[in-house]
Design an enzyme around this catalytic site. Structure first.
Site, mmCIF file in Angstrom:
data_model
loop_
_atom_site.group_PDB
_atom_site.id
_atom_site.type_symbol
_atom_site.label_atom_id
_atom_site.label_comp_id
_atom_site.label_asym_id
_atom_site.label_seq_id
_atom_site.Cartn_x
_atom_site.Cartn_y
_atom_site.Cartn_z
ATOM 1 N N GLU A 177 -9.094 11.726 -16.176
ATOM 2 C CA GLU A 177 -9.602 10.451 -16.495
ATOM 3 C C GLU A 177 -10.986 10.565 -17.190
ATOM 4 O OE1 GLU A 177 -10.363 5.920 -14.739
ATOM 5 O OE2 GLU A 177 -9.153 7.140 -13.565
ATOM 6 N N ARG B 240 -12.854 0.687 -4.060
ATOM 7 C CA ARG B 240 -11.075 0.526 -3.671
ATOM 8 C C ARG B 240 -10.797 0.694 -2.215
ATOM 9 N NH1 ARG B 240 -6.030 -1.371 -5.309
ATOM 10 N NH2 ARG B 240 -6.761 -0.743 -7.508
ATOM 11 N N GLU C 247 0.675 4.358 -7.787
ATOM 12 C CA GLU C 247 -0.079 4.758 -6.708
ATOM 13 C C GLU C 247 0.475 3.960 -5.257
ATOM 14 O OE1 GLU C 247 -4.443 4.922 -8.453
ATOM 15 O OE2 GLU C 247 -3.544 3.073 -8.761
#
Length: 948
Positions: A420, A498, A880
């Site tokens: 990423e 997160r 995920e």
């Protein structure tokens, strides 16, 4: 081939002019027994942690030892014989006194320095005794048959202790809702369509960056990486490298002045080439460009860098806490947690550490930069999840507008978040070299280079305090989360966020206060990995729940069930749960797995067995779907219809094996009412769809699917008049009619996720997620208490994926995520030296799950009748969320170990950090063997590795 054969590490008595012709392995004779043992990190294709070969010859018709040979690997630089033990046991009878003498003598014969390479010193010593104990039982069992009057037969639990693992081919079921029969070629949504690249990938025909034909003037590059964790660069001498035939040039910070050398995906806190200071081992200092890869790599090793070390060197989270070394920190408070503690019946405190994880994508970083030789244009073929981020950072380094750089991604051989942002530390230097030389330059990292330079999943430390009632209701939770971020911010802030948003997992906690710290350390910058910080935080939540259950002496399932979220509940971030299917998943997996019946069988098994124990665990998951940075929740698409009726589709997502392109073709097929065979996706490219978000956060099907749908709807609206004129016509006829009528046959689509808003950490205002994905899993394991080895006997999963776009791909994602999670929680372990050097680099030292790690029975069911109005065609994200369900393996192991400890009158409540490796399992199953091994005193030796 006795104890004199090996003369040193990888050296033996075979002379250079001697050729080994044969090795003779004799059959055992009457009254002779031979057995071999091995314990490795995994069963498939792995070198041993410790292995052993034992042979005993007994006096005829007697249990008296005539000769004994004991050979061990993994206890010294070479295979060693336990000579004293072998000598002292000759003449003894094969009974319990021999066993007692052998275990004491083996410890003397096989000393292991606390600093020994490979670490695991106490575990390795325990294995030598455990192996001999198994051998003793095996021989005794055979002798009891031939000498029943002299030798005591084995008990049932002793017989089970010597059972060897037998590989069994896994069997499985996959259940999904079947869509009504119809024109399959016209509407493939909801059907198990094969991945469009599956056959090409299976045959090796799929083209990756490294497979592209070379240009005639193409050059190859190799990175020069730092060898110090924290140091000033005093000088860089590339003269020896430049003398190597075929080397074209060396690049470093001298070639990229000022702001052009500054980079970073979130904060501009990194450099393309380290200029004055290196902040980790593996930081990019330079780049060697040569005529071929081998030459470039050989020359890169000749670049000499002089350093001056800087103190302190911060490696571990504990180091960072001591030095208060933070990249940043944040707090969420929901309710008055201190008051809630005071009103709680019970309060517990604890701590848990969870290790990191290497992405281990099959295709390492691979890039090809092609300068266009005018106007500063650059074309980059890249294995990147984020073409736009790559485009921006390359343009900055080249000092050209973004529009002069085109980044193309056809496919990647896996990404998992590792591609990423961290790919740019490789791709940007290559583009700098290509622009300067005016020639194409490629690079493909070796596995060890990739692992050393790119970072992985953030290791976490959790310190918690929980308040609860006597009946198991959770009332208050206070948590400090510490993530090892590495030397730069990268995505560690988002990872911590997160984790903070996921610390509740699937439960109502009452009042909560959670603080997250992104720790700055002298390690390669850690980054995105499937699940971001969710798998870490949710593991901590489940560990806390299990500790509450252990304190109350009730089954953890009762505490979990009592506190499960229900539809309409609010999370600690004050988001209301709509269409919450959590309890449906929970109840269905309980039923499908026969959970209560099997739990009773596990308890029965544990009562009947001493050296093998079983555990079973039921674990839920709740996972929020959206990028937590609101602006990233957008996507674009471009649909081009050609006059022959064929369609070229482009969208902002990248294909890394997860089947995104396949799903987008299915979406376009339904929208355009054409067979999937007519639709082609060539690549993802920044000159087709600009300003794309990374393919990450499980939202790519949601975002890009809606953008594709909008673009296709626009095409269909333009074609509608021609369809109405000739309703019996063909697609090709309608397209040609529109073309001759001068109607545009290309359209763009755009989508932004509605109803989400920026979250305020102070006021808790804002809608974080578009929706949540839910699931639950039951796993049963068997643990060998003598070695720490474990087998996953069965796993059942129920996963809510809405109305699946493609059940074959979605179930594959569930199964794959589960196996990757199993590696995270039980197997994969990154070891760093105290100086910050990655020791577990490459497949020889770092192990991902193998075929024999797959559950022997693996059942996956997609929840039926759960449409999701927030995503394309009522589907849900799948990439995920299922990964965390592998925590059911971890907690099943912990249950098995607790049973072993209880039998030894030890506290069944104990700390087990993740991953639950064979070492941690064995040393937690304390017994008569482990009690003989005295641990080294901390601080009196330098450890081989540290827990980061």
């Amino acid at each position: 081939m006795d104890q004199h054969f090996f003369t040193g590490y990888r050296r033996n008595t075979v002379q250079p002019d001697e050729v080994l012709l044969s090795v003779h392995i004799p059959y055992t004779r009457q009254d002779e027994y031979f057995l071999g043992y091995k314990q490795a990190r995994r069963r498939d294709d792995d070198i041993a942690i410790v292995n052993a070969g034992f042979r005993v010859r007994l006096q005829p018709g007697s249990s008296e030892v005539a000769r004994l040979d004991l050979a061990f690997g993994g206890m010294a630089p070479t295979t060693v014989m336990a000579l004293t033990t072998m000598k002292e046991l000759v003449g003894r009878r094969w009974d319990s006194s021999l066993l007692e003498a052998a275990t004491s003598l083996l410890l003397q014969d096989l000393p292991l320095d606390p600093s020994a390479p490979g670490g695991m010193v106490e575990y390795r010593r325990a294995l030598t005794l455990s192996f001999f104990f198994k051998f003793y039982l095996s021989v005794r069992g055979r002798l009891s048959e031939s000498l029943p009057q002299e030798v005591t037969p084995l008990t049932q639990e002793e017989k089970r202790a010597i059972h060897l693992h037998q590989h069994t081919v896994p069997h499985s079921t996959q259940l999904f809702q079947k869509v009504p029969e119809g024109q399959i070629s016209i509407d493939s949504i909801g059907r198990p369509m094969t991945h469009t690249s599956a056959l090409k990938q299976a045959t090796g025909e799929a083209v990756y960056v490294g497979d592209m034909p070379s240009f005639t003037n193409q050059l190859h590059a190799a990175l020069v990486l730092s060898s110090r964790a924290h140091a000033n660069i005093l000088s860089i001498d590339e003269s020896e490298a430049l003398k190597v035939e075929g080397v074209e040039r060396f690049f470093c910070a001298r070639d990229l002045p000022g702001e052009r050398n500054v980079t970073g995906c979130i904060a501009s806190d990194e450099e393309v080439f380290a200029s004055k200071t290196v902040k980790c081992v593996g930081q990019v200092v330079g780049l060697v460009v040569a005529r071929d890869q081998v030459t470039a790599q050989r020359a890169a090793k000749l670049v000499k860098i002089q350093y001056q070390n800087i103190e302190p060197v911060i490696i571990t989270i504990q180091d960072a806490i001591r030095e208060k070394s933070w990249l940043d920190h944040w707090t969420i408070r929901n309710g008055d947690v201190e008051t809630a503690f005071k009103s709680s019946d019970h309060v517990l405190e604890g701590e848990m550490h969870m290790g990191g994880q290497e992405h281990f994508y099959l295709e390492t970083n691979s890039h090809l930069a092609v300068p266009k030789c005018e106007d500063g244009e650059m074309e980059l073929f890249s294995s990147s999840q984020s073409p736009t981020n790559t485009q921006i950072l390359v343009a900055k380094a080249l000092d050209v507008p973004n529009s002069r750089v085109v980044c193309r991604v056809k496919r990647m051989g896996g990404g998992f978040g590792g591609k990423e942002t961290r790919t740019t530390l490789v791709s940007v230097p290559v583009c700098v070299a290509a622009a300067a030389l005016g020639r194409p330059v490629s690079i493909m990292l070796d596995r060890d280079e990739d692992m050393v330079a790119t970072g992985g999943r953030n290791p976490f430390l959790c310190r918690w305090k929980v308040g609860f009632s006597s009946d198991g209701k959770l009332l208050a939770l206070k948590v400090n989360l510490y993530a090892n971020g590495g030397f730069s911010l990268d995505l560690s802030g988002a990872v911590i966020h997160r984790a903070m948003f996921s610390i509740d997992n699937a439960y109502r906690w009452g009042s909560m206060e959670v603080t997250g710290y992104a720790c700055r350390t002298n390690l390669p910058s850690n980054t995105a990995f499937r699940g971001f910080g969710g798998p870490q935080a949710m593991l901590f939540a489940e560990d806390i729940v299990s500790r509450v259950a252990a304190f109350l002496k009730v089954d953890p399932t009762q505490v979990r069930e009592k506190n499960l979220y229900e539809n309409g509940d609010s999370t600690h971030c004050r988001q209301v749960l709509e269409r919450c299917t959590l309890k449906r998943c929970w109840q269905e997996v309980k039923h499908q797995s026969s959970f209560h019946t099997r739990t009773a069988r596990v308890h029965q098994f544990n009562r009947e067995n001493k050296y093998k124990k079983r555990g079973i665990a039921l674990v839920p998951v709740k996972f929020g779907i959206s990028f937590t940075e609101i602006f990233m929740n957008q996507a674009g698409a471009l649909v081009m219809v050609y006059t022959d009726g064929s369609i070229l589709l482009s969208h902002g997502g990248t294909e890394m094996g997860q089947g995104l392109h396949t799903k987008m073709i299915q979406v376009a097929s339904r929208a355009l009412k054409v067979p999937t065979e007519k639709i082609h996706i060539a690549e993802t490219s920044s000159d087709k769809v600009p300003n794309t978000s990374p393919t990450a956060a499980s939202v790519s099907s949601d975002l890009n699917g809606m953008a594709v749908l909008e673009a296709c709807d626009r095409i269909m609206k333009r074609l509608q008049p021609y369809i109405a004129q000739s309703p019996q016509g063909t697609w090709e006829e309608w397209v040609k009619a529109a073309y001759f009528d001068r109607v545009s046959l290309s359209a763009t689509g755009f989508y932004k996720t509605p109803l989400i808003s920026k979250f305020n950490f102070e006021t808790l205002e804002g809608q974080l997620f578009s929706y949540y994905s839910y699931g639950a899993a039951v796993t049963e394991v068997e643990v060998d208490c003598l070695t720490g080895d474990h087998s996953v006997l069965r796993t059942d999963i129920v996963m809510d994926v809405g109305e699946s776009l493609n059940p074959a791909i979605d179930i594959g994602q569930v199964e794959g995520a589960f196996m990757q999670g199993m590696g995270l929680y039980t197997l994969e372990e990154l070891c760093y030296s105290p100086e910050g050097v990655l020791l577990t680099r490459g497949p020889g030292m770092y192990k991902i799950p193998g075929f024999q790690d797959i559950p022997r029975e693996f059942n996956v069911s997609l929840l039926r009748g759960a449409p999701n109005p927030r995503a394309v065609f009522s589907s849900k994200a799948v990439g995920e969320p299922p990964l965390f369900l592998a925590a059911s393996v971890f907690f099943a192991i912990k249950e098995a170990v607790a049973a072993a400890r209880a039998e030894q009158n030890l506290d069944p409540v104990f700390r087990l950090d993740s991953p639950a490796t064979a070492e941690r399992i064995r040393m937690a199953c304390q017994d008569f063997i482990t009690k003989k091994i005295k641990p080294a005193v901390p601080g009196t030796f330098k450890p081989w590795s540290v827990i980061v």
